[in-house]
Design a protein around this motif. Structure first.
Motif, PDB file in Angstrom:
ATOM      1  N   ARG A  46       0.822  -1.215   0.000  1.00 29.62           N
ATOM      2  CA  ARG A  46       0.000   0.000   0.000  1.00 29.62           C
ATOM      3  C   ARG A  46       0.863   1.275   0.000  1.00 29.62           C
ATOM      4  NH1 ARG A  46      -3.057  -3.070   4.079  1.00 29.62           N
ATOM      5  NH2 ARG A  46      -4.954  -3.825   3.093  1.00 29.62           N
ATOM      6  N   PHE A  47       2.112   1.165  -0.411  1.00 30.71           N
ATOM      7  CA  PHE A  47       3.015   2.320  -0.480  1.00 30.71           C
ATOM      8  C   PHE A  47       2.350   3.497  -1.192  1.00 30.71           C
ATOM      9  CE2 PHE A  47       6.175   4.706  -2.945  1.00 30.71           C
ATOM     10  CZ  PHE A  47       7.008   5.162  -1.942  1.00 30.71           C
ATOM     11  N   PHE A  48       1.670   3.237  -2.293  1.00 30.79           N
ATOM     12  CA  PHE A  48       1.042   4.321  -3.059  1.00 30.79           C
ATOM     13  C   PHE A  48      -0.013   5.038  -2.219  1.00 30.79           C
ATOM     14  CE2 PHE A  48      -1.651   0.674  -3.800  1.00 30.79           C
ATOM     15  CZ  PHE A  48      -2.939   1.184  -3.833  1.00 30.79           C
ATOM     16  N   ARG A  49      -0.758   4.294  -1.413  1.00 31.73           N
ATOM     17  CA  ARG A  49      -1.793   4.899  -0.573  1.00 31.73           C
ATOM     18  C   ARG A  49      -1.169   5.787   0.499  1.00 31.73           C
ATOM     19  NH1 ARG A  49      -4.774   1.638   4.038  1.00 31.73           N
ATOM     20  NH2 ARG A  49      -2.703   2.019   4.850  1.00 31.73           N
ATOM     21  N   ASP A  50      -0.046   5.361   1.031  1.00 33.63           N
ATOM     22  CA  ASP A  50       0.584   6.062   2.133  1.00 33.63           C
ATOM     23  C   ASP A  50       1.490   7.210   1.695  1.00 33.63           C
ATOM     24  OD1 ASP A  50      -0.713   4.160   3.686  1.00 33.63           O
ATOM     25  OD2 ASP A  50       1.043   2.866   3.795  1.00 33.63           O
ATOM     26  N   THR A  51       1.781   7.290   0.400  1.00 35.79           N
ATOM     27  CA  THR A  51       2.773   8.253  -0.078  1.00 35.79           C
ATOM     28  C   THR A  51       2.244   9.226  -1.131  1.00 35.79           C
ATOM     29  OG1 THR A  51       4.411   6.515   0.276  1.00 35.79           O
ATOM     30  CG2 THR A  51       5.145   8.426  -0.963  1.00 35.79           C
ATOM     31  N   LEU A  52       1.240   8.812  -1.889  1.00 33.10           N
ATOM     32  CA  LEU A  52       0.801   9.601  -3.043  1.00 33.10           C
ATOM     33  C   LEU A  52      -0.637  10.085  -2.900  1.00 33.10           C
ATOM     34  CD1 LEU A  52       2.244   7.187  -5.723  1.00 33.10           C
ATOM     35  CD2 LEU A  52       3.346   9.227  -4.774  1.00 33.10           C
ATOM     36  N   TRP A  53      -0.939  11.150  -3.644  1.00 34.68           N
ATOM     37  CA  TRP A  53      -2.298  11.668  -3.710  1.00 34.68           C
ATOM     38  C   TRP A  53      -2.498  12.287  -5.083  1.00 34.68           C
ATOM     39  CZ3 TRP A  53      -6.614  10.819  -1.353  1.00 34.68           C
ATOM     40  CH2 TRP A  53      -7.682  11.684  -1.513  1.00 34.68           C
ATOM     41  N   ASP A  59       3.057  14.188   0.997  1.00 33.50           N
ATOM     42  CA  ASP A  59       3.751  14.885   2.083  1.00 33.50           C
ATOM     43  C   ASP A  59       5.208  15.051   1.643  1.00 33.50           C
ATOM     44  OD1 ASP A  59       5.226  15.575   4.363  1.00 33.50           O
ATOM     45  OD2 ASP A  59       4.067  14.273   5.687  1.00 33.50           O
ATOM     46  N   GLU A  60       5.554  16.253   1.205  1.00 31.70           N
ATOM     47  CA  GLU A  60       6.884  16.482   0.634  1.00 31.70           C
ATOM     48  C   GLU A  60       8.014  16.196   1.613  1.00 31.70           C
ATOM     49  OE1 GLU A  60       7.286  20.154  -1.568  1.00 31.70           O
ATOM     50  OE2 GLU A  60       5.183  20.025  -2.188  1.00 31.70           O
ATOM     51  N   ALA A  61       7.863  16.589   2.860  1.00 32.35           N
ATOM     52  CA  ALA A  61       8.928  16.355   3.851  1.00 32.35           C
ATOM     53  C   ALA A  61       9.145  14.853   4.046  1.00 32.35           C
ATOM     54  CB  ALA A  61       8.596  17.037   5.174  1.00 32.35           C
ATOM     55  N   HIS A  62       8.064  14.105   4.138  1.00 27.76           N
ATOM     56  CA  HIS A  62       8.154  12.643   4.282  1.00 27.76           C
ATOM     57  C   HIS A  62       8.834  12.031   3.060  1.00 27.76           C
ATOM     58  CE1 HIS A  62       7.121   8.540   5.290  1.00 27.76           C
ATOM     59  NE2 HIS A  62       6.455   8.428   4.148  1.00 27.76           N
ATOM     60  N   ALA A  63       8.435  12.459   1.881  1.00 27.59           N
ATOM     61  CA  ALA A  63       9.023  11.920   0.650  1.00 27.59           C
ATOM     62  C   ALA A  63      10.516  12.247   0.554  1.00 27.59           C
ATOM     63  CB  ALA A  63       8.285  12.454  -0.575  1.00 27.59           C
ATOM     64  N   ARG A  64      10.907  13.435   0.977  1.00 22.79           N
ATOM     65  CA  ARG A  64      12.334  13.781   0.977  1.00 22.79           C
ATOM     66  C   ARG A  64      13.106  12.869   1.921  1.00 22.79           C
ATOM     67  NH1 ARG A  64      10.397  19.060   0.923  1.00 22.79           N
ATOM     68  NH2 ARG A  64      10.850  19.293   3.136  1.00 22.79           N
ATOM     69  N   ARG A  65      12.534  12.607   3.117  1.00 26.12           N
ATOM     70  CA  ARG A  65      13.198  11.694   4.061  1.00 26.12           C
ATOM     71  C   ARG A  65      13.322  10.290   3.472  1.00 26.12           C
ATOM     72  NH1 ARG A  65      10.004  14.672   7.590  1.00 26.12           N
ATOM     73  NH2 ARG A  65       8.436  13.016   7.721  1.00 26.12           N
ATOM     74  N   LEU A  66      12.275   9.818   2.813  1.00 25.62           N
ATOM     75  CA  LEU A  66      12.344   8.501   2.167  1.00 25.62           C
ATOM     76  C   LEU A  66      13.461   8.472   1.129  1.00 25.62           C
ATOM     77  CD1 LEU A  66       8.589   7.610   1.507  1.00 25.62           C
ATOM     78  CD2 LEU A  66      10.147   6.484   3.116  1.00 25.62           C
ATOM     79  N   ALA A  67      13.491   9.484   0.267  1.00 28.69           N
ATOM     80  CA  ALA A  67      14.500   9.531  -0.791  1.00 28.69           C
ATOM     81  C   ALA A  67      15.907   9.652  -0.208  1.00 28.69           C
ATOM     82  CB  ALA A  67      14.209  10.682  -1.759  1.00 28.69           C
ATOM     83  N   PRO A  74      21.599  14.217   0.802  1.00 30.48           N
ATOM     84  CA  PRO A  74      20.590  15.229   1.108  1.00 30.48           C
ATOM     85  C   PRO A  74      19.695  15.461  -0.117  1.00 30.48           C
ATOM     86  CG  PRO A  74      22.785  15.986   1.727  1.00 30.48           C
ATOM     87  CD  PRO A  74      22.958  14.733   0.922  1.00 30.48           C
ATOM     88  N   VAL A  75      18.396  15.459   0.090  1.00 30.44           N
ATOM     89  CA  VAL A  75      17.431  15.616  -0.998  1.00 30.44           C
ATOM     90  C   VAL A  75      16.732  16.954  -0.853  1.00 30.44           C
ATOM     91  CG1 VAL A  75      15.261  14.717  -1.934  1.00 30.44           C
ATOM     92  CG2 VAL A  75      17.119  13.147  -1.342  1.00 30.44           C
ATOM     93  N   GLU A  76      16.673  17.684  -1.947  1.00 31.73           N
ATOM     94  CA  GLU A  76      16.025  18.991  -1.940  1.00 31.73           C
ATOM     95  C   GLU A  76      14.590  18.932  -2.423  1.00 31.73           C
ATOM     96  OE1 GLU A  76      18.211  22.284  -3.295  1.00 31.73           O
ATOM     97  OE2 GLU A  76      19.689  21.878  -1.748  1.00 31.73           O
ATOM     98  N   ASP A  77      14.293  17.990  -3.328  1.00 32.16           N
ATOM     99  CA  ASP A  77      12.951  17.936  -3.904  1.00 32.16           C
ATOM    100  C   ASP A  77      12.691  16.533  -4.444  1.00 32.16           C
ATOM    101  OD1 ASP A  77      10.510  19.306  -4.814  1.00 32.16           O
ATOM    102  OD2 ASP A  77      11.259  18.804  -6.809  1.00 32.16           O
TER     103      ASP A  77
END
Length: 128
Positions: A46-53, A59-67, A74-77
């Motif tokens: 269910r990664f798509f449900r928890d990460t995408l909309w 959630d950009e901050a969450h996605a940056r931490r994942l990346a 360090p990820v900027e975007d």
């Protein structure tokens, strides 16, 4: 059966040793990152449900931490590009979604796919 999520990630490069520097203006670069999509019905599917909309990172901050975890940089975007999958993966995904529609707060599989992935699904033929 195969599926993968594709992201565009802008990373910041930092020298690991003193005395090393980067030319100004070249510290960031954008890369394409793929993340294997877990088989539907298995842990993490269910990664798509928890990460995408609607085909965007929810959630950009969450996605940056994942990346940052994926790359160790360090990820900027981060932006979501698409779910690339073969027909077998998409069929299995639809079956799992249909079996648990309440978890997605939706009435149909099509609604779930639109709600979380938008039009960002690319079905590839399985010509291996």
């Amino acid at each position: 059966m195969h599926g993968q999520y594709v992201f565009r990630v802008r990373v910041r490069l930092q020298p690991a040793q003193p005395g090393i520097s980067l030319e100004p203006g070249t510290e960031t670069t954008t890369v394409t990152v793929t993340r294997e999509a877990p088989e539907p019905g298995t842990g993490g599917w269910r990664f798509f449900r928890d990460t995408l909309w609607r085909g965007e990172v929810a959630d950009e901050a969450h996605a940056r931490r994942l990346a940052e975890d994926w790359l160790g940089l360090p990820v900027e975007d981060v932006s979501f590009s698409e779910l690339q999958a073969d027909e077998a993966y998409i069929d299995a995904l639809k079956e799992e979604i249909a079996a648990d529609l309440p978890a997605f707060k939706a009435d149909t599989v099509s609604e779930v796919l639109s709600k979380y992935l938008g039009s960002s699904i690319r079905v590839e033929s399985g010509t291996d």
